[in-house]
Design an enzyme around this catalytic site. Sequence first.
Site, PDB file in Angstrom:
ATOM      1  N   LYS A  33       0.848  -1.201   0.000  1.00  0.00           N
ATOM      2  CA  LYS A  33       0.000   0.000   0.000  1.00  0.00           C
ATOM      3  C   LYS A  33       0.880   1.245   0.000  1.00  0.00           C
ATOM      4  O   LYS A  33       1.758   1.390   0.839  1.00  0.00           O
ATOM      5  CB  LYS A  33      -0.898   0.004   1.244  1.00  0.00           C
ATOM      6  CG  LYS A  33      -1.763   1.256   1.371  1.00  0.00           C
ATOM      7  CD  LYS A  33      -2.784   1.119   2.492  1.00  0.00           C
ATOM      8  CE  LYS A  33      -2.289   1.554   3.838  1.00  0.00           C
ATOM      9  NZ  LYS A  33      -2.113   3.012   3.982  1.00  0.00           N
ATOM     10  N   ASP A  60      -3.453   4.280  -1.928  1.00  0.00           N
ATOM     11  CA  ASP A  60      -4.326   4.768  -0.847  1.00  0.00           C
ATOM     12  C   ASP A  60      -4.273   6.290  -0.788  1.00  0.00           C
ATOM     13  O   ASP A  60      -3.673   6.871   0.114  1.00  0.00           O
ATOM     14  CB  ASP A  60      -3.829   4.128   0.469  1.00  0.00           C
ATOM     15  CG  ASP A  60      -4.636   4.539   1.686  1.00  0.00           C
ATOM     16  OD1 ASP A  60      -5.774   5.000   1.513  1.00  0.00           O
ATOM     17  OD2 ASP A  60      -4.118   4.394   2.808  1.00  0.00           O
ATOM     18  N   LYS A  62      -7.197   8.222  -1.196  1.00  0.00           N
ATOM     19  CA  LYS A  62      -8.488   8.696  -0.643  1.00  0.00           C
ATOM     20  C   LYS A  62      -9.026   9.920  -1.387  1.00  0.00           C
ATOM     21  O   LYS A  62      -9.191  10.997  -0.810  1.00  0.00           O
ATOM     22  CB  LYS A  62      -8.349   9.017   0.848  1.00  0.00           C
ATOM     23  CG  LYS A  62      -7.863   7.849   1.698  1.00  0.00           C
ATOM     24  CD  LYS A  62      -7.840   8.234   3.170  1.00  0.00           C
ATOM     25  CE  LYS A  62      -7.348   7.114   4.056  1.00  0.00           C
ATOM     26  NZ  LYS A  62      -5.904   6.840   3.903  1.00  0.00           N
ATOM     27  N   ASP A  65     -13.435  14.704  -4.196  1.00  0.00           N
ATOM     28  CA  ASP A  65     -13.546  15.942  -4.970  1.00  0.00           C
ATOM     29  C   ASP A  65     -14.871  15.884  -5.741  1.00  0.00           C
ATOM     30  O   ASP A  65     -15.654  14.947  -5.553  1.00  0.00           O
ATOM     31  CB  ASP A  65     -12.332  16.060  -5.922  1.00  0.00           C
ATOM     32  CG  ASP A  65     -11.951  17.515  -6.181  1.00  0.00           C
ATOM     33  OD1 ASP A  65     -12.856  18.304  -6.517  1.00  0.00           O
ATOM     34  OD2 ASP A  65     -10.766  17.847  -6.060  1.00  0.00           O
ATOM     35  N   ILE A  66     -15.109  16.845  -6.615  1.00  0.00           N
ATOM     36  CA  ILE A  66     -16.339  16.791  -7.401  1.00  0.00           C
ATOM     37  C   ILE A  66     -16.276  15.554  -8.309  1.00  0.00           C
ATOM     38  O   ILE A  66     -15.184  15.042  -8.591  1.00  0.00           O
ATOM     39  CB  ILE A  66     -16.566  18.088  -8.212  1.00  0.00           C
ATOM     40  CG1 ILE A  66     -15.384  18.367  -9.139  1.00  0.00           C
ATOM     41  CG2 ILE A  66     -16.827  19.266  -7.271  1.00  0.00           C
ATOM     42  CD1 ILE A  66     -15.631  19.523 -10.099  1.00  0.00           C
ATOM     43  N   PRO A  67     -17.448  15.047  -8.737  1.00  0.00           N
ATOM     44  CA  PRO A  67     -17.471  13.771  -9.476  1.00  0.00           C
ATOM     45  C   PRO A  67     -16.485  13.685 -10.627  1.00  0.00           C
ATOM     46  O   PRO A  67     -15.734  12.711 -10.750  1.00  0.00           O
ATOM     47  CB  PRO A  67     -18.924  13.675  -9.954  1.00  0.00           C
ATOM     48  CG  PRO A  67     -19.693  14.397  -8.897  1.00  0.00           C
ATOM     49  CD  PRO A  67     -18.818  15.549  -8.472  1.00  0.00           C
ATOM     50  N   THR A 119     -11.358   6.601  11.173  1.00  0.00           N
ATOM     51  CA  THR A 119     -11.467   6.067  12.541  1.00  0.00           C
ATOM     52  C   THR A 119     -11.048   7.106  13.583  1.00  0.00           C
ATOM     53  O   THR A 119     -11.286   6.923  14.764  1.00  0.00           O
ATOM     54  CB  THR A 119     -10.619   4.791  12.705  1.00  0.00           C
ATOM     55  OG1 THR A 119      -9.371   4.985  12.056  1.00  0.00           O
ATOM     56  CG2 THR A 119     -11.306   3.587  12.117  1.00  0.00           C
ATOM     57  N   GLY A 209       1.173  -2.768   8.722  1.00  0.00           N
ATOM     58  CA  GLY A 209       2.373  -1.957   8.543  1.00  0.00           C
ATOM     59  C   GLY A 209       3.500  -2.402   9.453  1.00  0.00           C
ATOM     60  O   GLY A 209       4.204  -3.381   9.169  1.00  0.00           O
ATOM     61  N   ARG A 210       3.648  -1.686  10.569  1.00  0.00           N
ATOM     62  CA  ARG A 210       4.815  -1.845  11.445  1.00  0.00           C
ATOM     63  C   ARG A 210       5.134  -3.260  11.908  1.00  0.00           C
ATOM     64  O   ARG A 210       6.322  -3.596  12.011  1.00  0.00           O
ATOM     65  CB  ARG A 210       4.694  -0.872  12.628  1.00  0.00           C
ATOM     66  CG  ARG A 210       4.876   0.571  12.164  1.00  0.00           C
ATOM     67  CD  ARG A 210       4.292   1.572  13.131  1.00  0.00           C
ATOM     68  NE  ARG A 210       2.829   1.535  13.114  1.00  0.00           N
ATOM     69  CZ  ARG A 210       2.058   2.325  13.841  1.00  0.00           C
ATOM     70  NH1 ARG A 210       2.604   3.211  14.662  1.00  0.00           N
ATOM     71  NH2 ARG A 210       0.753   2.250  13.768  1.00  0.00           N
TER      72      ARG A 210
HETATM   73  O1  C5P Z   1       1.635   0.073  11.149  1.00  0.00           O
HETATM   74  P1  C5P Z   1       0.169  -0.265  11.114  1.00  0.00           P
HETATM   75  O2  C5P Z   1      -0.115  -1.734  10.941  1.00  0.00           O
HETATM   76  O3  C5P Z   1      -0.575   0.332  12.281  1.00  0.00           O
HETATM   77  O4  C5P Z   1      -0.348   0.462   9.790  1.00  0.00           O
HETATM   78  C1  C5P Z   1      -1.696   0.454   9.440  1.00  0.00           C
HETATM   79  C2  C5P Z   1      -1.903   1.166   8.137  1.00  0.00           C
HETATM   80  O5  C5P Z   1      -3.300   1.246   7.904  1.00  0.00           O
HETATM   81  C3  C5P Z   1      -1.386   2.607   8.089  1.00  0.00           C
HETATM   82  O6  C5P Z   1      -0.989   2.884   6.752  1.00  0.00           O
HETATM   83  C4  C5P Z   1      -2.600   3.418   8.463  1.00  0.00           C
HETATM   84  O7  C5P Z   1      -2.567   4.722   7.944  1.00  0.00           O
HETATM   85  C5  C5P Z   1      -3.714   2.603   7.816  1.00  0.00           C
HETATM   86  N1  C5P Z   1      -5.045   2.814   8.412  1.00  0.00           N
HETATM   87  C6  C5P Z   1      -5.301   2.591   9.743  1.00  0.00           C
HETATM   88  N2  C5P Z   1      -6.557   2.801  10.248  1.00  0.00           N
HETATM   89  C7  C5P Z   1      -7.523   3.220   9.447  1.00  0.00           C
HETATM   90  C8  C5P Z   1      -7.291   3.430   8.097  1.00  0.00           C
HETATM   91  C9  C5P Z   1      -6.011   3.209   7.605  1.00  0.00           C
HETATM   92  O8  C5P Z   1      -4.422   2.192  10.490  1.00  0.00           O
HETATM   93  N3  C5P Z   1      -8.728   3.382   9.937  1.00  0.00           N
END
Ligand code: C5P
Length: 230
Positions: A33, A60, A62, A65-67, A119, A209-210
């Site tokens: 991503k 990703d 996101k 904007d307008i259609p 979130t 991610g991490r």
């Molecule tokens: O490192 P980690 O596993 O927390 O990364 C989660 C990824 O998912 C990040 O790129 C974060 O921006 C994305 N994300 C999130 N929660 C969301 C939407 C996207 O953690 N509600």
Amino acid sequence: MSDPKVIIALDYSDAQSALKLVARLEPALCRVKVGIELFNTAGSQLIELLMQRGFEIFLDLKFHDIPNTTAQACKAAAELGVWMVNVHALGGRKMMEAARNVMSLYTNPPKLIAVTLLTSMAQEDLADLGITATPADMVLRLAKLARDSGLDGVVCSAREAALLRQNCGNEFCLVTPGIRSVDAVADDQSRVMTPSAAMDQGANYLVIGRPITRAADPLQALQNIIKQIG
Ligand code: C5P
């Protein structure tokens, strides 16, 4: 063709760091991503390099904007050849339909998914916007709107996955971040779920991610997660 369930979040500020990480991964086992930060520094050139290395990409960015503008942005993503792209459901039905319509011009278009409610938005943030519905009700409402507008799915918390699966049908794609194995640190995620629990709740793809990018051995960490989801 294999359909890897793990999407690795390349949350880096430069192309070199992202490429260093993917050199330690295998495209048959995961997708990647690319978000706003990395795209703003490394651009479409990095997308092409990642694809040359065999990785399918969730772009990703996101769009909201307008259609017509959103549809053109989705078209540009489709031309790049990414696997998945997203828009904000709060852009509304007309915007999502315009995005979907442009995708239908391609034989193998990217999956088009929506972000429902960020979130980070709590009840008081909705009140600031004049919205009286609860965050949970808004998520469900926006997910149904995305489905009715012809989108392929949504990004959602694994905690919402079962409810959305029930309400939006089996074909609707649920992409869930906030994933941590039982023994992993949560970092700044407050409500996490294990990989296997998220899949049990109805998730199709896990954004991680991490736990992988910061592991001493990222490939091993990825393989452990794949083993957990079976
Ligand atoms: O490192 P980690 O596993 O927390 O990364 C989660 C990824 O998912 C990040 O790129 C974060 O921006 C994305 N994300 C999130 N929660 C969301 C939407 C996207 O953690 N509600």
